[in-house]
Design an enzyme around this catalytic site. Structure first.
Site, short mmCIF file in Angstrom:
data_model
loop_
_atom_site.label_atom_id
_atom_site.label_comp_id
_atom_site.label_asym_id
_atom_site.label_seq_id
_atom_site.Cartn_x
_atom_site.Cartn_y
_atom_site.Cartn_z
N HIS A 78 46.44 35.22 32.77
CA HIS A 78 45.33 34.94 31.87
C HIS A 78 44.42 36.15 31.67
CE1 HIS A 78 46.54 30.76 32.33
NE2 HIS A 78 45.86 30.54 31.23
N GLY A 79 44.34 37.02 32.65
CA GLY A 79 43.48 38.19 32.44
C GLY A 79 43.47 39.09 33.65
#
Lengths: 487, 396
Positions: free
Chosen positions: A322-323
């Site tokens: 996701h990041g």
């Protein structure tokens, strides 16, 4: 280009009309050109990254199919390395370099990795994962290598799901590009209805809640626990409506042209356990991780402890997907722990409920399960949304403060106004969330679109006009990006 | 690829029914847009004259910041009060010239005084007769032209190219909050005077078309409809939680004075110096054109009503800036001092619009009186230099 932009208002009908006007043999070219245009509306030169992965995976797929034994594995490894390499450089290089520099400084080592000025390509993780699922399926022998380069490129670049999924499997999507799709009134209108519903969730709910969430999470230290909790719950609905709204628009846009994409959300906040939540939230990603990470790691085949570790590792990677921030890693780890402990304590919890006389489907037990799951998910969202781990720690440490304001609603209204969340925002959100809940309730009984079809003409058209008026009047149109584009 | 028959939109799968229903579904929107853009006068759905006449996106190549050659009369309220109980209604009229600036004369190629400035010079919320340009013209008897909103580059380029006679005075008006954003003159831009090249006559038909197209892009009818609904949606909260007198005062004070923190923030000496140098950098280029520059920094509303602030600290930014600018040889009008004196002399006279951050006619009048004092102090030879200022014929 995003679905809720003025440009898409022209792009979508033009492409759809041309799609039906083009001979079938050339439709793939039209869609590929449209997808390139769609992607290049963000940062044109980043199309080269897509071209690179498409070329590598197209040839890798064919080489894998023609190879046996170790060669086959080597060629798969080559393809995966190319995909992960692109992802690693554009998404994780600065994160890794920053952490390496911190470690080197703390250890007193000389050396400093220079950070790169990289703008993350939109939807990189989505199309990379979709491309990887193709070569893996070819390696497993469950998918034939695609011969038509244009069709394969379209599989990776199909514009409705290019930048934020659903992450499709080749078995579901590739063959659909060979199908002949005729103009079908019912299918086209069904697709448009789904797009309208997605747009409603995005511009009416998600973008309006974003005002409150952004104001509070920008400087959480300035807020009491009541507003921190309010903003966190608001974020839970913001991200759900943002992402599921995008998915609905993607599914609807594809359906108009006759393509069936996989469902990505099934009312996740109605989940009774965290594992059920993950069967309802971002289904295309969670099944991707299940099929290509969790099961290859051993899944649940090697005992409870190993399953715990497998779950934890899978969700740690999911967090990182996701990041490139520690907050996302913490979010993934937290869900891994939730699932692990949920799995280990399940027999004990079942016995406790049974001893209290509650059957699994009894309303009270279901309600408690939904509530507890929602609270746990919201705790996870704090890490997901916070800018730093320190902010997340502050929020979680102060959630208990300031609840006395609930007794002074006038003050709450005034404070929300100070945060930029005005009185009409409160009214619109209240109405919109009621509509969302009503639709969810109806969806549990069957298709809402079918229900609308069964109504009298007056009711149907009231709904259609109401939907348009709702979007036009209550929508927020000055905030165009989708949260999941950054992943 | 497998060969298949061509499937067209006119096939047998009911596309006609689809298009008919799509048209019916979108008819309320289409009717609203048609009303706004084809039938009703421009500005029917805009809440102020500024929004009615402002060019939204300059991709249509309209000549200035407003639609050219327009006259508009309407009732409007201030920026801050619009749609609230603090709104103050007033009747205003607007006239724009062929260049798309707010000037009553349809076209001019000469003026004695040119004002370059922002929304204060335009006269946001003021009727045409109360704008700085018109008041100044009445007070001094000198023909005045307003380039606003515009920056010095735009204005000087227009003067060089399109004015047969250059002005004697150029007033650089800047509202206090924008002074730190002033950029120094670029010698490459101002150093050489471009050839006199008046704009070719514009086609009224083309302008009318582009104005309608630009207006369509504003989606004014939709935005106004949304704001009506917003007010209705907010009404229940006002009904459920009526404000007490003290809260009303607090909100009204906030409406009047918008930014305590910024006004109370100390301004370092280097910022004053940078701003003063930026202002002074224009002077030699204007002098080379025979134009005297007058710097007119206008105080923010909260600067004049500083005693309403928390904490109440008298702002010193503009007096310090003006002192430094004068040291650098630029004429500057001290409106802050004049307004403070006017406030002391007539405490009941409000110098700014109550529901807006812009000045009102009384504020403009105080400023005009300061100008008058300055012009009256000039020797007659400066005020009336003779007829030799016509510098160009129609084409060099």
């Amino acid at each position: 280009m995003v679905f809720n932009s003025f440009e898409f208002l022209f792009f979508f009908p033009v492409v759809s009309i041309l799609y039906f006007l083009f001979p079938h043999a050339w439709r793939w070219a039209l869609l590929l050109a449209a997808s390139c245009l769609f992607y290049m509306a963000f940062i044109p030169k980043y199309i080269l990254i897509l071209v690179f992965t498409i070329v590598v995976d197209y040839f890798a797929g064919r080489w894998i199919e023609n190879a046996n034994g170790g060669h086959r594995k080597f060629r798969l490894g080559f393809s995966l390395a190319a995909n992960i390499g692109v992802l690693a450089y554009f998404k994780y290089f600065n994160f890794l370099a920053e952490n390496a520099n911190t470690i080197m400084q703390a250890s007193g080592w000389q050396g400093n990795l220079v950070l790169q000025n990289i703008i993350l390509p939109i939807g990189l993780s989505f199309h990379t994962f979709q491309a990887m699922s193709y070569t893996i399926e070819v390696y497993r022998g469950t998918q034939r290598a695609e011969r038509h380069f244009g069709i394969y490129a379209l599989y990776v670049m199909f514009y409705p799901q290019l930048v934020a999924g659903p992450i499709e499997r080749p078995q579901n999507l590739l063959h659909q590009f060979y199908e002949v799709h005729t103009f079908d009134y019912r299918r086209v209108t069904n697709g448009l209805k789904l797009m309208a519903w997605g747009l409603f969730k995005k511009v009416v709910i998600a973008d309006r809640l974003a005002v409150l969430v952004d104001a509070v999470y920008k400087y959480p230290q300035g807020q009491s626990g009541f507003y921190l909790a309010l903003a966190t719950v608001a974020f839970a609905y913001q991200i759900y409506c943002d992402f599921s709204g995008y998915s609905d628009m993607a599914l609807g846009a594809a359906e108009v042209m006759g393509f069936r994409l996989m469902q990505n959300f099934r009312q996740p906040y109605h989940a009774r356990t965290i594992s059920e939540f993950w069967r309802r939230w971002h289904i295309s990603l969670s099944t991707w991780f299940r099929d290509y990470v969790y099961i290859p790691l051993g899944g649940n085949r090697s005992g409870a402890l190993r399953q715990f570790v497998n779950l934890f590792v899978t969700f740690l990677i999911s967090g990182l997907w996701h990041g490139a921030q520690w907050t996302f890693v913490a979010w993934g780890a937290l869900h891994g722990l939730y699932l692990g402990f949920g799995m280990l304590t399940r027999p004990w919890r079942d016995r406790a409920w049974a001893s209290l006389g509650f059957a699994p489907n009894q309303r009270f037990r279901v309600s408690v399960g939904i509530f507890v799951t929602f609270v746990l998910v919201c705790i996870g969202w704090v890490f997901f949304r916070a800018k730093t781990m320190a902010d997340a720690a502050f929020i979680l440490g102060h959630l208990h403060t300031g609840w006395g304001e609930l007794l002074r609603p006038k003050l709450v209204v005034e404070n929300l106004r100070q945060l930029g969340f005005y009185t009409h925002d409160i009214s619109y959100i209240a109405v919109a969330l009621l509509i969302l809940m009503a639709v969810h309730q109806m969806q549990r009984r069957g298709s809402v679109r079918d229900w609308i079809e069964r109504q009298s003409m007056g009711v149907r058209w009231s709904i259609y006009f109401g939907a348009m008026a709702g979007i036009v009047v209550m929508g927020v149109f000055d905030r165009q990006s989708f949260i999941y584009f950054q992943f | 690829m497998e060969k298949t028959p061509h499937t067209s939109l006119s096939g047998k799968r009911n596309p006609a029914r689809f298009w008919l229903k799509a048209l019916l579904w979108s008819s309320p929107l289409l009717v609203l847009l048609a009303l706004d853009n084809l039938l009703l006068p421009i500005g029917t759905f805009c809440f102020r004259s500024w929004e009615s006449l402002a060019v939204n996106k300059n991709f249509l190549h309209l000549p200035g910041p407003f639609y050219p050659g327009k006259t508009l009369q309407r009732v409007e309220t201030g920026d801050e009060g619009h749609g609230t109980e603090y709104a103050v209604e007033r009747e205003v009229d607007w006239h724009t010239d062929a260049r798309g600036y707010r000037n009553r004369r349809p076209e001019t190629d000469s003026a004695e005084i040119v004002i370059v400035g922002d929304s204060m010079a335009v006269g946001s919320g003021l009727t045409q007769a109360d704008t700085l340009g018109e008041m100044l013209e009445r007070a001094t008897g000198m023909r005045t032209y307003t380039f606003a909103p515009a920056n010095m580059n735009t204005a000087v380029r227009a003067l060089d190219r399109q004015f047969t006679r250059l002005p004697r005075f150029l007033v650089l008006e800047v509202i206090e909050r924008y002074v730190p954003l002033l950029r120094s003159a670029d010698p490459a831009f101002f150093g050489k005077m471009p050839r006199y090249r008046p704009s070719p006559p514009r086609s009224p038909v083309a302008d009318a078309f582009f104005i309608r197209l630009d207006h369509l892009e504003k989606l004014a009818a939709l935005r106004t409809t949304r704001s009506w609904f917003n007010r209705m949606a907010a009404a229940w909260v006002r009904f459920a939680f009526p404000q007490s007198a003290s809260e009303s005062f607090s909100i009204s004070r906030l409406r009047m004075i918008t930014d305590d923190k910024a006004t109370n923030a100390p301004v370092p000496e280097e910022v004053i110096e940078r701003c003063a140098q930026a202002v002074a950098s224009y002077r030699p280029f204007l002098e080379a054109r025979g134009i005297e520059m007058i710097f007119l920094p206008l105080p923010n509303k909260e600067t004049i009503y500083w005693d309403y602030m928390e904490p109440a600290i008298e702002p010193t930014f503009l007096p310090r800036l003006i002192k430094r600018v004068r040291e650098l040889g630029v004429t500057a009008i001290d409106v802050q001092a004049a307004m403070q004196a006017a406030r002391k002399a007539a405490p009941d006279t409000i110098l700014y619009q109550l529901d807006d951050t812009h000045w009102n006619a009384a504020g403009v009048a105080v400023t005009t009186a300061e100008f008058k004092k300055y012009f009256d102090s000039l020797p007659a030879s400066v005020k009336n230099p003779g007829p030799d200022r016509t510098r160009r014929k129609s084409a060099d």
